[in-house]
Write a protein that holds these residues in place. Structure first.
Motif, short mmCIF file in Angstrom:
data_model
loop_
_atom_site.label_atom_id
_atom_site.label_comp_id
_atom_site.label_asym_id
_atom_site.label_seq_id
_atom_site.Cartn_x
_atom_site.Cartn_y
_atom_site.Cartn_z
N GLU A 279 -12.24 -62.34 -136.95
CA GLU A 279 -12.73 -62.34 -137.94
C GLU A 279 -13.45 -63.88 -138.34
O GLU A 279 -12.61 -64.72 -138.22
N SER A 281 -14.15 -66.54 -141.02
CA SER A 281 -13.17 -66.87 -142.10
C SER A 281 -13.98 -67.18 -143.39
O SER A 281 -13.45 -66.79 -144.56
N LYS A 287 -10.11 -75.99 -142.87
CA LYS A 287 -9.32 -75.37 -143.81
C LYS A 287 -8.02 -75.24 -143.42
O LYS A 287 -7.67 -74.62 -142.43
N ASN A 291 -5.23 -65.77 -141.98
CA ASN A 291 -5.49 -64.41 -142.36
C ASN A 291 -4.24 -63.64 -142.97
O ASN A 291 -3.11 -64.40 -142.99
N PRO A 296 -4.55 -67.59 -137.35
CA PRO A 296 -5.89 -67.93 -137.63
C PRO A 296 -7.08 -67.02 -137.62
O PRO A 296 -6.78 -66.12 -136.68
N HIS A 297 -8.08 -67.30 -138.16
CA HIS A 297 -9.01 -66.22 -138.35
C HIS A 297 -9.81 -65.88 -136.84
O HIS A 297 -10.17 -64.72 -136.67
N ASN A 298 -10.08 -67.03 -136.16
CA ASN A 298 -10.62 -66.80 -135.08
C ASN A 298 -10.61 -68.14 -134.23
O ASN A 298 -10.27 -69.12 -134.69
N VAL A 301 -12.56 -71.76 -135.31
CA VAL A 301 -12.12 -72.72 -136.34
C VAL A 301 -10.95 -73.57 -135.70
O VAL A 301 -10.59 -73.26 -134.91
N CYS A 430 -19.00 -66.30 -135.18
CA CYS A 430 -18.23 -67.25 -135.76
C CYS A 430 -18.55 -68.74 -135.04
O CYS A 430 -17.83 -69.55 -135.47
N ASP A 434 -20.06 -72.40 -141.18
CA ASP A 434 -20.41 -71.65 -142.39
C ASP A 434 -21.82 -71.12 -142.11
O ASP A 434 -22.20 -70.36 -143.25
#
Length: 591
Positions: A279, A281, A287, A291, A296-298, A301, A430, A434
């Protein structure tokens, strides 16, 4: 028009000559397939009396035909005598006529006629210039034999020109690739006009001001903000570059999708995603945040990329791991420039407090595979970020992803389909920090940016692009790179959803002329030879009613007034040549 089927008469002719095979076929084993169509100008024809071979010369535009089929051309003079009995033709005469049956010229000869445009010789510079116009570079690994033979051949010629024999000698090792190039059978058929558009977009983005060169890694701050380059490579190996495309720079975060692809290639999706999520983040790329599953989100990052690094060649030393990844990178880049900046590595390691903090946080949360040395993994992570490429070599890497894991300039399988699909999916959702949602919305293509100023852009099944300009916006993306990608999709229908019905029409470089989609089929020697041999300006499609007994499975094409075009050069003013073209089910409606 009487369309002969395999009747008793023809069966008798066939049986009577089983012991005497076609000498023409014996000499040209690769020139004929097992299926033929026979036709005559009228019912009263002496069987086999006027078979001639199709002679081709001059510039030969193509007539679209069904893939994989080859056809026997028959020529009939208007004043031919009646064919009431096969006994009037001796076996010897019949064999001679069959030797003169419609054997097409070689593909090498046909390509020579196309490029020569009526001249007896082709100047070498004309050949290489025409080759570059198709998008192929003379340094293409697939053309190595051709270019080496060209150099050797030119030493033996005083005028630097190639006659038909010398031309054939040079191109025969790469004839199918070259014919596809000159017949506009690549994914971007009108490559030169497309490159003009890329030039315009490049110049427009060059005027874009603003942004700041990254300075949190001291070595990156040394790059000039005026550097700006774009390189592209299509899935067929067509190449174009503009700007500062030979200047080496570090991949930085652009390496993240590549090492993720290696991890999935080695271990599979299920194993890799035991440790990393999928996903976006919604947070800054560096950062200290995981999750709800403490993963880690993906992998795009920093936290996910560090864990992904730990999955590559587990148990091996960092030296072995680095060589392993560099081998993958070289294969993806088609053995073009892939280097390493030790200065950037040392600089990043000395200023990597944030990444060390992320590493210890991941270790505390038990995010690494059991037995992982976290500090060694961080060293390896910094090393991979410090791998150097140029726009040119990185565009081939992107094209390897666009081509489903096959490097377009070597043809080598580098990554499996699962790894490529998953990598492109995560790049799409991703890959742009951002700005990922905005980029997916406006550009609609998989991409990954890096703080060195690179943007690795993939147009699936079409091309890979590397844009590089050091000044970054506040989200860490190249200012000029974002502008280039946005303008490219504004002009061309590369956005993932541009091809929906009823949308406003954009330029489609995949279609010849920009508006007529080409039917893409696998092309081999025989299909290219047949297409090149049939001359559009002479051949006319005969309507089913005029063809009388033409069936839905064939289409009849006729060359009127073709006297003297046969192998023997004879024939009267009313001569004509007919070709019955079998129609495949999926192409009947088009023909």
């Amino acid at each position: 028009m009487l369309h002969f089927r395999f009747t008793l008469v023809l069966k008798e002719l066939y049986k009577s000559n089983l012991s005497r095979p076609f000498s023409g076929i014996a000499r040209n084993k690769t020139s004929l397939t097992a299926s033929y169509c026979f036709s005559t100008a009228c019912a009263n024809v002496k069987l086999g009396s006027n078979l001639k071979s199709l002679r081709v010369g001059g510039h030969l535009p193509a007539l679209s035909t069904s893939y994989g089929a080859r056809y026997l051309c028959t020529k009939t003079d208007a004043g031919s005598v009646t064919a009431n009995s096969k006994n009037e033709v001796s076996k010897e005469a019949a064999a001679e006529k069959r030797r003169k049956a419609g054997i097409l010229p070689s593909l090498e000869d046909l390509l020579f006629y196309t490029i020569a445009e009526g001249q007896e010789k082709i100047p070498a510079h004309k050949f290489t210039t025409a080759l570059k116009a198709t998008g192929l570079w003379t340094g293409d690994p697939r053309l190595k034999e051709c270019m080496e033979m060209l150099k050797v051949t030119l030493k033996s010629t005083a005028d630097g020109a190639l006659d038909r024999h010398l031309f054939k000698k040079c191109v025969q090792s790469n004839i199918v690739l070259l014919t596809q190039a000159f017949r506009k059978k690549f994914v971007i058929p009108d490559f030169r006009p497309f490159c003009s558009h890329i030039d315009d977009i490049y110049e427009g983005a060059k005027l874009k001001s603003g942004g700041k060169v990254a300075d949190y890694i001291p070595q990156l701050a040394k790059f000039s903000p005026d550097l700006w380059g774009v390189a592209l490579c299509t899935v067929d190996g067509q190449r174009f570059t503009v700007g500062d495309t030979k200047v080496p720079f570090c991949l930085q975060s652009c390496v993240k999708p590549l090492k993720y692809a290696i991890a999935v290639h080695d271990h599979g999706t299920e194993y890799v995603h035991r440790f990393i999520g999928k996903e976006p983040s919604g947070l800054r790329f560096n950062k200290l945040f995981l999750n709800e599953e403490d993963k880690p989100h993906n992998p795009m990052v920093n936290a996910g990329a560090i864990v992904c690094t730990s999955l590559i060649k587990q148990g091996a030393s960092n030296a072995e791991k680095f060589d392993y990844v560099m081998n993958f990178m070289n294969k993806m880049a088609g053995n073009e420039y892939v280097g390493f900046s030790n200065a950037t590595f040392q600089s990043e390691r000395m200023s990597g407090d944030r990444n060390f903090a992320i590493g210890y946080y991941l270790k505390e949360k038990k995010c690494f595979p059991e037995g992982t040395d976290m500090t060694a993994i961080l060293d390896f992570y910094f090393q991979l970020c410090s791998i150097e490429v140029t726009c040119e070599s990185a565009s081939v890497m992107a094209a390897t992803l666009a081509n489903g894991g096959f490097c377009p300039i070597t043809g080598e399988r580098v990554l499996n389909p699962e790894a490529v699909r998953n990598t492109l999916s995560l790049m799409h959702s991703c890959g742009m920090y951002d700005f990922s949602g905005q980029f997916a919305f406006h550009v609609g293509l998989p991409a990954k940016s890096g703080v060195a100023g690179g943007i690795l852009l993939v147009v699936p099944n079409v091309m890979g692009i590397m844009c590089w300009s050091p000044p970054l916006d506040k989200l860490g993306n190249s200012v000029r790179g974002i502008q280039f990608c946005t303008d490219l999709v504004h002009l061309c229908n590369f956005h993932n959803y541009d091809n929906l019905r009823h949308f406003a029409k954009k330029l489609d470089p995949r279609r010849e002329g920009g508006d007529q989609r080409q039917v893409i089929r696998p092309l081999d020697y025989k299909s290219l030879q047949q297409e090149l041999a049939l001359k559009e300006s002479l051949w006319k499609k005969v309507s089913p009613s005029e063809a009388e007994c033409a069936r839905s499975t064939t289409r009849l094409f006729r060359m009127e007034g073709a006297a003297g075009s046969g192998a023997g050069g004879g024939g009267g003013g009313g001569a004509r040549t007919d070709v019955h073209v079998p129609v495949h089910r999926e192409t009947r409606s088009a023909i």
